[in-house]
Enzyme design. Structure first.
Site, PDB file in Angstrom:
ATOM      1  N   GLU A 198      -2.975   9.429   0.962  1.00 35.82           N
ATOM      2  CA  GLU A 198      -1.668   9.984   1.336  1.00 35.82           C
ATOM      3  C   GLU A 198      -1.595  11.488   1.043  1.00 35.82           C
ATOM      4  OE1 GLU A 198       1.282   7.469  -0.558  1.00 35.82           O
ATOM      5  OE2 GLU A 198       1.205   6.067   1.098  1.00 35.82           O
ATOM      6  N   GLU A 387      -2.641   0.439   4.080  1.00 40.53           N
ATOM      7  CA  GLU A 387      -1.587  -0.046   3.172  1.00 40.53           C
ATOM      8  C   GLU A 387      -0.432  -0.507   4.034  1.00 40.53           C
ATOM      9  OE1 GLU A 387      -0.131   2.455   0.022  1.00 40.53           O
ATOM     10  OE2 GLU A 387      -2.118   3.296  -0.347  1.00 40.53           O
TER      11      GLU A 387
HETATM   12  C1  BGP Z   1       1.744   4.358  -1.594  1.00 37.10           C
HETATM   13  C2  BGP Z   1       0.586   4.559  -2.529  1.00 37.10           C
HETATM   14  C3  BGP Z   1       0.122   3.322  -3.213  1.00 37.10           C
HETATM   15  C4  BGP Z   1       1.178   2.274  -3.462  1.00 37.10           C
HETATM   16  C5  BGP Z   1       2.206   2.161  -2.370  1.00 37.10           C
HETATM   17  C6  BGP Z   1       3.401   1.296  -2.707  1.00 37.10           C
HETATM   18  O1  BGP Z   1       2.492   5.520  -1.542  1.00 37.10           O
HETATM   19  O2  BGP Z   1      -0.552   5.060  -1.856  1.00 37.10           O
HETATM   20  O3  BGP Z   1      -0.608   3.722  -4.331  1.00 37.10           O
HETATM   21  O4  BGP Z   1       1.623   2.230  -4.723  1.00 37.10           O
HETATM   22  O5  BGP Z   1       2.677   3.414  -1.959  1.00 37.10           O
HETATM   23  O6  BGP Z   1       4.323   2.012  -3.457  1.00 37.10           O
HETATM   24  P1  BGP Z   1       4.977   1.453  -4.770  1.00 37.10           P
HETATM   25  O7  BGP Z   1       3.846   1.139  -5.664  1.00 37.10           O
HETATM   26  O8  BGP Z   1       5.813   2.528  -5.280  1.00 37.10           O
HETATM   27  O9  BGP Z   1       5.745   0.249  -4.383  1.00 37.10           O
END
Ligand code: BGP
Length: 490
Positions: A198, A387
């Site tokens: 990201e 993701e």
């Molecule tokens: C993205 C990241 C991940 C992951 C995901 C979910 O921004 O790349 O590392 O964590 O978000 O977010 P969260 O963990 O805040 O629910």
């Protein structure tokens, strides 16, 4: 329903949110080790020691670092990533569960500080290298292809304290040494690589993404340049090591809709899109886009881009594009427009047509079809969704089963959107690795009880639990989805 032959169904994790064992195997401290726990309503803080020896918890969204701040982990504070889900001690068990689900791919990240504890060593740490050997060897056993992120939200804290991380160009050399070390070591074991997780999210939260505590636009523009150059060099290094290597970029993608058809809203939505595309434009096309150079010029930002650097960018374009997708949001040019929605880092206005998760993230499967089309149309490169998923509050039943129909509903509707993008729109999508395929620590809140996984991990926010792994209903459902190559989503 038909997904391409060889489609890479799988799941995704990141080292700092999953491995724990923050001081084992010779690992050094990373920027991720220095973020405290938080919640939906309470920020996670980053911690440092001031010049008088006081431990300070600072707001990572507003802090401007000064040379006398020593960032680190301190006994007074709680850091959820230190133990995380103890993936470090469960490698065989966890990958066997992925194998049982029939994973074809596993997206994970290498922790830089396991390989180069301070980032500055000349030689890599053998124990760290062995740890990932074990992971890749286990993956091979089950026919799982690793998709490896080189930098997922962490950087050695020594580089942060010495050079303010990516603000300084010398960090690029350290990163390249690390990329070379892992590229050579895992030659033949890893074929798919992602450079920075990201990368565009540095605009919202530069500490989490890049270990940079700053809100100074000039500095942040330099951080972006240095990471983009490091990404381009990583592509070149990995291609040189093995011509079979395929290297992609990774952007956090939450498309912005115009809140109304007022042309000012539509213009703003386009401008917001460019905040994301800027990074992928450079990584795919190999040069800075005109809209960004104009914006820098207008704001008095000078990134001192040399001819050598331009050549590096030109020669380091990616082989495919990967992205995370959770939600969409709306933008409005009207300062009186109502209600802000929440998101991991990306905020906007609420869309009246969408429902939200318990954490306020707006659920929008159609937005995924739109996102896939936007990206494919723009770049004409294979795409990976690395993701996607729903953070939810699971309950473990007394018999250790877990009924999570909401995860299944979310994933089903997004897989249907993928199907439409592939079969009706002609998008070249090659992989789908839902986030947190096994429960892990949330990056935005530091919570454990925000769970995405097919596999429940018995750790709770208060530190209790024994870390045992249990299959949720979604485990069996996803196994069937993979076995039928996406045909049976019932
Ligand atoms: C993205 C990241 C991940 C992951 C995901 C979910 O921004 O790349 O590392 O964590 O978000 O977010 P969260 O963990 O805040 O629910």
């Amino acid at each position: 329903m038909s997904f391409p032959k060889g489609f890479l169904w799988g799941g995704a994790t990141a080292a700092n949110q999953f491995e724990g064992a923050w001081q084992e195997g010779g690992k050094g401290v990373s920027s991720a080790d220095c973020i405290t726990s938080g919640s939906r309503s309470k920020h996670r803080y980053l911690t440092y020691k001031d010049k008088d020896g006081n431990i300070v918890k600072a707001d990572r969204f507003t802090l401007e670092a000064t040379p006398d701040m020593e960032f680190g982990s301190f006994d007074e504070c709680h850091y959820p990533t230190h133990r995380a889900c103890d993936g470090y001690h469960h490698v065989k068990e966890d990958i066997a569960l992925f194998g049982e689900m029939g994973f074809k791919s596993y997206r994970m990240s290498i922790s830089w500080t396991r390989i180069f504890p301070t980032g500055m060593e000349e030689e890599p740490n053998e124990e760290g290298l062995k740890f990932y050997d074990e992971i890749f060897d286990e993956c091979t056993k089950y026919g799982i292809k690793p998709i490896v992120t080189l930098s997922h939200y962490e950087i050695p804290i020594v580089l942060v304290n010495t050079w303010q991380s990516w603000v300084d160009a010398r960090t690029i050399d350290c990163f390249c040494r690390y990329v070379k070390a892992v590229g050579e070591r895992y030659k033949g074991k890893v074929e798919y690589w992602l450079t920075f997780n990201e990368i565009n999210c540095m605009v919202f939260d530069s500490w989490t993404t890049s270990g940079v505590a700053s809100i100074d636009p000039q500095k942040l523009a330099m951080v972006a340049k240095h990471e983009l150059i490091a990404s381009a060099l990583a592509v070149q290094i990995l291609h040189e090591i093995d011509a079979n290597n395929k290297v992609g970029n990774m952007i956090g993608y939450a498309p912005s809709y115009a809140l109304t058809c007022n042309p000012n809203d539509v213009l703003l939505a386009w401008q917001k899109g460019n905040d994301v595309y800027f990074f992928s434009d450079v990584q795919v096309r190999g040069y800075y886009p005109s809209y960004k150079l104009k914006e820098y010029g207008k704001n008095g930002i000078d990134i001192h881009l040399t001819e050598d650097e331009k050549e590096i960018l030109r020669n380091g374009t990616v082989d495919f594009v990967s992205f995370s997708y959770y939600m969409t949001s709306c933008v409005s040019a009207d300062p009186n427009a109502e209600t802000l929605s929440e998101g991991n880092m990306i905020m906007g206005y609420k869309n009246p047509y969408l429902k939200s998760s318990d954490w306020g993230w707006q659920i929008d499967p159609t937005g995924l079809r739109i996102a896939l089309n936007y990206l494919y149309d723009r770049y004409q490169l294979p795409l990976m969704i690395v993701e996607n998923g729903l953070g939810a509050q699971d309950q473990l039943n007394p018999d250790k089963t877990c009924n999570d129909p909401y995860h299944i509903d979310y994933l089903r509707s997004h897989i249907q959107a993928m199907d439409a993008a592939i079969n009706e729109d002609g998008v070249d999508l090659i992989a789908y690795t839902p986030w947190g395929c096994i429960d892990l620590v949330s990056v935005s809140t530091g919570e454990m009880h925000k769970r995405y996984g097919f596999i429940y991990v018995d750790y709770q926010d208060d530190g209790s639990g024994d870390g045992a792994r249990y299959k949720k209903d979604s485990f069996y459902w996803y196994k069937k989805v993979i076995a039928t190559n996406g045909e049976d989503l019932a």
